[in-house]
Motif scaffolding. Structure first.
Motif, PDB file in Angstrom:
ATOM      1  N   UNK A 180       0.907  -1.223   0.118  1.00 19.35           N
ATOM      2  CA  UNK A 180      -0.110  -0.103  -0.003  1.00 19.35           C
ATOM      3  C   UNK A 180       0.983   1.364   0.062  1.00 19.35           C
ATOM      4  N   UNK A 181       0.877   1.978  -0.982  1.00 20.22           N
ATOM      5  CA  UNK A 181       1.272   3.414  -1.191  1.00 20.22           C
ATOM      6  C   UNK A 181       0.166   4.426  -0.775  1.00 20.22           C
ATOM      7  N   UNK A 182       0.353   5.282   0.181  1.00 20.39           N
ATOM      8  CA  UNK A 182      -0.626   6.087   0.815  1.00 20.39           C
ATOM      9  C   UNK A 182       0.228   7.546   0.947  1.00 20.39           C
ATOM     10  N   UNK A 183      -0.736   8.617   0.369  1.00 26.36           N
ATOM     11  CA  UNK A 183      -0.267   9.954   0.888  1.00 26.36           C
ATOM     12  C   UNK A 183      -1.159  10.442   1.927  1.00 26.36           C
ATOM     13  N   UNK A 184      -0.402  10.638   3.447  1.00 27.15           N
ATOM     14  CA  UNK A 184      -1.196  11.059   4.359  1.00 27.15           C
ATOM     15  C   UNK A 184      -1.467  12.577   4.297  1.00 27.15           C
ATOM     16  N   UNK A 185      -2.545  13.340   4.524  1.00 26.58           N
ATOM     17  CA  UNK A 185      -2.669  14.609   4.596  1.00 26.58           C
ATOM     18  C   UNK A 185      -2.161  15.205   5.861  1.00 26.58           C
TER      19      UNK A 185
END
Ligand SMILES: [Zn+2]
Length: 185
Positions: A180-185
């Motif tokens: 999982x590649x996720x951009x966290x705000x």
């Protein structure tokens, strides 16, 4: 909170000035007016594990209760800043040992998350516990196992840990784990 910028030269201690260096750079850097050292402030890498135990239908995850700020008393997966002279997997294993004293077999990389706001990249590896004998270090009040139904969702220390756990249990239900590649705000 965002990391504070470099204020003093790491070579000579003089107060730095923020300017775009003359070497074709396009970003402002902390430049020393005395010795001309240019300081590049780049993101830091946080590495950790999702240590699990038990059969798929009754799997439990190891969480650590933090004995340090920030988020003292909140629960986290074992994780911390990568050190020099180690790989990301080695760092994740080291943090698991330091924070929980847990014995694991490392698995594949599971989650990679950009936390642009604080200048960090968080990487979590899957890991299988070899036993349930823990020996938490000074950074941890308590290390214990949680079934999905018992996860203290409102007491999780970091958004990246919460997202990783959510994805993990989703994947567990599907019986398929990806990266999982996720951009966290
Ligand atoms: Zn200097």
């Amino acid at each position: 909170m965002p990391r504070s910028p470099t204020l003093h030269c790491r070579s000579c201690g003089t107060a730095v000035v923020l300017r775009v260096p003359d070497d074709g750079d396009t970003r402002e850097r902390a430049v020393c007016p005395a010795c001309a050292t240019i300081h590049y402030d780049n993101p830091l890498i946080v590495v950790g594990t999702v240590p699990v135990w038990g059969p798929p239908e009754a799997e439990q995850v190891l969480l650590c209760k933090r004995n340090i700020e920030p988020r003292w008393g909140k629960w986290t997966l074992p994780a911390g800043f990568m050190e020099l002279n180690e790989t990301t997997a080695e760092g994740a294993a080291r943090e698991t040992d330091e924070e929980a004293g847990a014995h694991i077999e490392m698995g594949p990389l599971y989650a990679m998350m950009n936390v642009v706001r604080v200048g960090q990249v968080h990487m979590f590896y899957r890991a299988r516990l070899l036993d349930l004998n823990f020996d938490p270090g000074h950074e941890t009040i308590e290390a214990r196992m949680f079934a999905e139904a018992d996860i203290p969702w409102d007491e999780i220390a970091f958004q990246t840990v919460k997202v990783t756990l959510e994805r993990y249990f989703e994947d567990r239900r599907r019986g398929a784990f990806g990266l999982h590649t996720v951009d966290i705000d």
